[in-house]
Scaffold this motif. Structure first.
Motif, short mmCIF file in Angstrom:
data_model
loop_
_atom_site.label_atom_id
_atom_site.label_comp_id
_atom_site.label_asym_id
_atom_site.label_seq_id
_atom_site.Cartn_x
_atom_site.Cartn_y
_atom_site.Cartn_z
N ALA A 89 32.84 5.96 22.02
CA ALA A 89 32.70 5.36 20.69
C ALA A 89 34.02 5.34 19.93
O ALA A 89 34.07 5.01 18.77
CB ALA A 89 31.66 6.11 19.88
N ASN A 90 35.11 5.72 20.58
CA ASN A 90 36.38 5.79 19.88
C ASN A 90 37.33 4.71 20.34
O ASN A 90 37.20 4.18 21.44
CB ASN A 90 37.05 7.15 20.13
N ALA A 91 38.32 4.40 19.52
CA ALA A 91 39.36 3.45 19.91
C ALA A 91 40.47 4.15 20.68
O ALA A 91 41.44 3.55 21.05
CB ALA A 91 39.94 2.76 18.69
N THR A 92 40.35 5.44 20.91
CA THR A 92 41.32 6.19 21.69
C THR A 92 40.58 6.91 22.81
O THR A 92 40.12 8.02 22.65
CB THR A 92 42.07 7.22 20.82
N PRO A 93 40.44 6.27 23.98
CA PRO A 93 39.69 6.87 25.07
C PRO A 93 40.39 8.08 25.67
O PRO A 93 41.52 8.41 25.29
CB PRO A 93 39.59 5.74 26.09
N ALA A 94 39.72 8.67 26.67
CA ALA A 94 40.27 9.84 27.35
C ALA A 94 41.68 9.54 27.83
O ALA A 94 41.96 8.49 28.36
CB ALA A 94 39.37 10.22 28.52
N GLY A 95 42.58 10.50 27.68
CA GLY A 95 43.97 10.28 28.05
C GLY A 95 44.84 10.06 26.83
O GLY A 95 46.05 10.10 26.89
N GLY A 96 44.21 9.80 25.69
CA GLY A 96 44.96 9.70 24.45
C GLY A 96 45.72 8.42 24.25
O GLY A 96 46.52 8.30 23.32
N VAL A 143 24.60 -2.15 14.41
CA VAL A 143 24.07 -0.77 14.34
C VAL A 143 22.54 -0.86 14.52
O VAL A 143 21.79 -0.88 13.55
CB VAL A 143 24.39 -0.08 12.99
N THR A 144 22.10 -0.90 15.77
CA THR A 144 20.66 -1.08 16.03
C THR A 144 19.83 0.12 15.61
O THR A 144 18.60 0.02 15.51
CB THR A 144 20.41 -1.36 17.53
N THR A 145 20.49 1.25 15.39
CA THR A 145 19.76 2.46 15.00
C THR A 145 19.62 2.58 13.48
O THR A 145 19.03 3.54 12.99
CB THR A 145 20.48 3.70 15.55
N ASP A 146 20.17 1.65 12.72
CA ASP A 146 20.10 1.66 11.26
C ASP A 146 18.75 1.08 10.83
O ASP A 146 18.49 -0.12 11.00
CB ASP A 146 21.26 0.84 10.69
N GLY A 147 17.91 1.93 10.25
CA GLY A 147 16.57 1.49 9.87
C GLY A 147 16.57 0.37 8.84
O GLY A 147 15.73 -0.53 8.88
N ASP A 148 17.52 0.42 7.90
CA ASP A 148 17.59 -0.63 6.87
C ASP A 148 17.92 -1.98 7.48
O ASP A 148 17.36 -3.01 7.09
CB ASP A 148 18.63 -0.27 5.80
N ARG A 149 18.85 -1.99 8.43
CA ARG A 149 19.22 -3.25 9.08
C ARG A 149 18.06 -3.78 9.91
O ARG A 149 17.81 -4.99 9.95
CB ARG A 149 20.46 -3.06 9.96
N ALA A 150 17.37 -2.88 10.61
CA ALA A 150 16.22 -3.29 11.42
C ALA A 150 15.12 -3.87 10.52
O ALA A 150 14.51 -4.90 10.83
CB ALA A 150 15.68 -2.11 12.22
N LYS A 151 14.89 -3.21 9.39
CA LYS A 151 13.87 -3.70 8.45
C LYS A 151 14.27 -5.05 7.87
O LYS A 151 13.43 -5.96 7.76
CB LYS A 151 13.67 -2.68 7.31
N PHE A 152 15.54 -5.20 7.51
CA PHE A 152 16.00 -6.47 6.94
C PHE A 152 15.78 -7.60 7.94
O PHE A 152 15.30 -8.69 7.58
CB PHE A 152 17.47 -6.36 6.56
N MET A 153 16.14 -7.36 9.22
CA MET A 153 15.95 -8.40 10.23
C MET A 153 14.47 -8.72 10.41
O MET A 153 14.07 -9.89 10.48
CB MET A 153 16.56 -7.99 11.57
N SER A 154 13.64 -7.70 10.46
CA SER A 154 12.20 -7.92 10.62
C SER A 154 11.61 -8.67 9.43
O SER A 154 10.78 -9.57 9.60
CB SER A 154 11.47 -6.58 10.78
N PRO A 207 28.69 4.04 17.56
CA PRO A 207 27.33 4.57 17.70
C PRO A 207 26.30 3.56 17.22
O PRO A 207 26.44 2.96 16.14
CB PRO A 207 27.36 5.81 16.77
N GLY A 208 25.28 3.34 18.03
CA GLY A 208 24.18 2.46 17.67
C GLY A 208 24.43 0.99 17.94
O GLY A 208 23.52 0.17 17.83
N LYS A 209 25.67 0.64 18.27
CA LYS A 209 25.98 -0.77 18.53
C LYS A 209 25.29 -1.22 19.82
O LYS A 209 25.15 -0.46 20.78
CB LYS A 209 27.50 -0.94 18.66
N ALA A 210 24.84 -2.49 19.84
CA ALA A 210 24.16 -3.01 21.02
C ALA A 210 25.11 -2.97 22.22
O ALA A 210 26.31 -3.14 22.08
CB ALA A 210 23.71 -4.45 20.77
#
Length: 616
Positions: A19-26, A107-118, A373-376
């Motif tokens: 989930a980071n822009a700096t993967p293993a190895g730095g 952010v598929t795990t964000d309940g507010d975004r899921a509710k808004f889409m629904s 985190p939570g991104k599709a």
């Protein structure tokens, strides 16, 4: 409207890891871009969104009042106005659902975004229910009246390709009342099961060597240089999929049964028929593709994986070796700016106009690249609506294949920008042709990188990577298509247990991957996470169709480069306004010719020939 992407490449692109822009190895990947969705709406409380939602409610009701029961009596000029109003409704609805869907996929795990889409989906379903009459009534117009309308108004006749596709469903439509009921019920049918699948996948965690990871990070272990890490990732996936297999089996059982009921009521002859009609492709063309690929398994995947086993120093391959990097492969990370330059240079090498069309994706917030985190999972290019622009989603973590994914999705984006001139009804390309520009963009990037190879060892790694991608795109997708065909056929005979689905999965895996593979316990559950089976039944053959088509196109480009670019751009600009026969004719190609598919497959075979020659 469907808020989920028009093109997902999860299936044929190994997924990123962290989930980071700096993967293993730095080693940093650089400044990864994020979407700026303000070209759609500034936010969920934007006054423009409120205005559009209110307009949609009013206009849908007005449209039904103006036209229901009257279509057959309209003049050609009146029908043109009717079609244009319908197209505007599609545009506004598409804009709303694109905004809601893209925010959710961030952010598929964000309940507010899921509710808004629904909530948006629920309102749009309610507002557009009065419009269900249109396609039903339009298809009841007599052929002679329809032909007279087309002859009387050239502007109306421009819409004919889309209207002909609409009328292709004429034999299969139900009563107006039943169609309206199905439209209303859709939000608690397939759409609800799709959301359950998405939320379940996004919420899974996997214990890999003592670290709790999401599905993106865990799938990425399957491409690790360290074999023990690949095995750890595969076993973690198998364990978690196994624990959740009953949920996934329930999703598949329900969706396949729902589809069977709908197909039976409509009188569609096969589970695949609806997809073929939507793709504007003849069943025999798809079967010719399928048969050509299955016949080529021994010459392609079986042969290549035998070579790969030798390179890895193994007598047999395990499933976690399928996408393993080669021992001689460089493990360095490709930073974002290098990836951008590689793809843009390849595009510009083909035609500067292609790079110019791609530039705003990088500069104007049209790409969301980082893993968060939570991104599709996976990657896609979503066209939104023709009055805005596409958005590309990646999960970029600097692997060479991530560069190819960028080239792929950017190809989709360029295609969607060019086709936008056709307007809302004609811009959308059938899935069989939707992969053309994306795979062509990949091929341009690959050829440019191959030409720059410094020695035979680097050339070998690049060729092997391309062959693997092509096998994933052609062989694996046709195996997936066969799995779906078997799944839907078996479901028509009754409820399927998880073990039943597992057995169907393993039957196609063994056939397509070949005798060099062994299968760990738990691999039988790996059908569970693949989104296409849930969101877009029988979508997957479009990947193989697109790859075969592009291989033939690229061969035509190499044979006769003079004037190719102009014909290529014309093909992309056509969007969905022409049948595949018309689009390919200027290049001297015909997908209905059985030999056409062998041309495409022979390119993969040629790459494997070269790999064997490099062995000495």
């Amino acid at each position: 409207m469907t808020p989920f992407p028009a093109s997902l490449t999860t299936l044929n692109t190994p997924l990123p890891r962290d989930a980071n822009a700096t993967p293993a190895g730095g080693e940093p990947l650089g400044d990864l871009p994020e979407w700026d969705l303000t070209d759609l709406y500034a936010g969920e409380d934007a006054p423009e969104l409120t205005r559009d939602m209110a307009w949609l409610e009013t206009e849908c009701a007005a449209f039904a009042a103006d036209y229901e029961g009257k279509l057959a009596d309209l003049s050609a000029d009146e029908m043109l106005r009717c079609i244009q109003r319908n197209e505007k409704i599609d545009e506004i609805a598409g804009r709303i659902m694109s905004f809601a869907g893209l925010r959710y996929y961030q952010v598929t795990t964000d309940g507010d975004r899921a509710k808004f889409m629904s909530d948006c989906e629920g309102k749009l379903t309610e507002y557009t229910t009065p419009l269900v009459f249109f396609s039903l009534e339009f298809n009841r117009i007599e052929d002679s009246t329809y032909e007279a309308m087309m002859a009387a108004n050239a502007d109306l006749a421009r819409y004919r390709p889309a209207l002909d596709r609409l009328r292709a469903m004429k034999p299969y439509q139900l009563s107006d009342e039943l169609e309206k009921f199905l439209h209303d019920a859709s939000v608690v049918g397939a759409s609800a099961w799709n959301k359950l699948f998405d939320e379940t996948i996004a919420g899974l965690t996997f214990d890999v060597m003592g670290e709790e990871l999401g599905i993106e990070a865990t799938l990425n272990f399957l491409t690790d240089q360290d074999r023990s890490k690949r095995e750890a990732g595969a076993r973690a996936l198998a364990e978690v999929f196994g624990k959740n297999v009953r949920t996934f089996a329930r999703v598949h059982n329900t969706l396949a049964k729902e589809k069977e009921i709908g197909d039976r009521w409509r009188g569609l002859p096969t589970p695949q028929s609806g997809r073929h009609l939507a793709n504007h492709v003849e069943p025999e063309v798809v079967e010719a593709l399928r048969d050509a690929v299955v016949a080529a398994y021994p010459r392609l995947s079986h042969r290549y994986y035998k070579l790969k086993a030798k390179w890895l120093g193994l007598d047999t391959l395990q499933v976690w070796d399928r996408n393993a990097p080669l021992p001689m492969e460089e493990t360095r990370l490709v930073g974002w700016e290098e990836a951008r330059k590689t793809v843009m240079d390849a595009y510009a090498g083909f035609d500067p106009e292609m790079a110019k069309l791609a530039e705003p994706f990088f500069t104007d917030g049209w790409i969301d690249a980082g893993v968060k985190p939570g991104k599709a999972p996976g990657a896609f290019a979503h066209p939104t609506v023709t009055t805005v622009h596409p958005y590309v989603m990646l999960n970029y973590l600097g692997k060479p294949r991530d560069v190819m994914t960028l080239a792929h999705e950017l190809g989709h984006g360029v295609h969607q920008v060019l086709a936008a001139g056709q307007g809302e009804m004609l811009s959308s390309t059938p899935l069989t042709l939707a992969e053309t520009a994306s795979v062509f963009g990949e091929m341009l990037t690959f050829r440019a990188m191959l030409d720059g190879a410094k020695d035979d060892a680097q050339r070998k790694v690049m060729l092997a990577g391309k062959v693997e991608d092509m096998i994933n795109t052609v062989v694996r997708q046709i195996a997936f298509y066969d799995f779906e065909c078997k799944l839907h056929a078996a479901r028509r005979e009754g409820e399927l247990t998880p073990e039943d689905i597992d057995a169907l999965w393993m039957s196609v895996q063994a056939e397509s991957l070949g005798p060099v593979f062994e299968y760990m316990e738990g691999y039988e559950h790996f059908w569970a996470y693949i989104p296409h089976f849930v969101h877009s039944p029988f979508y997957v053959y479009a990947y193989a169709f697109g790859d075969g088509l592009v291989n033939a196109l690229y061969a035509a480009y190499e044979d006769a480069p003079e004037g190719f670019q102009e014909k290529y751009f014309d093909m992309l600009k056509a969007g969905g306004s022409k049948h595949h026969k018309e689009l390919l004719a200027p290049f001297g190609l015909d997908a209905s010719d059985p030999a056409f598919w062998d041309k495409g497959l022979s390119m993969i075979e040629g790459f494997i020939d070269e790999l064997e020659a490099l062995e000495g």
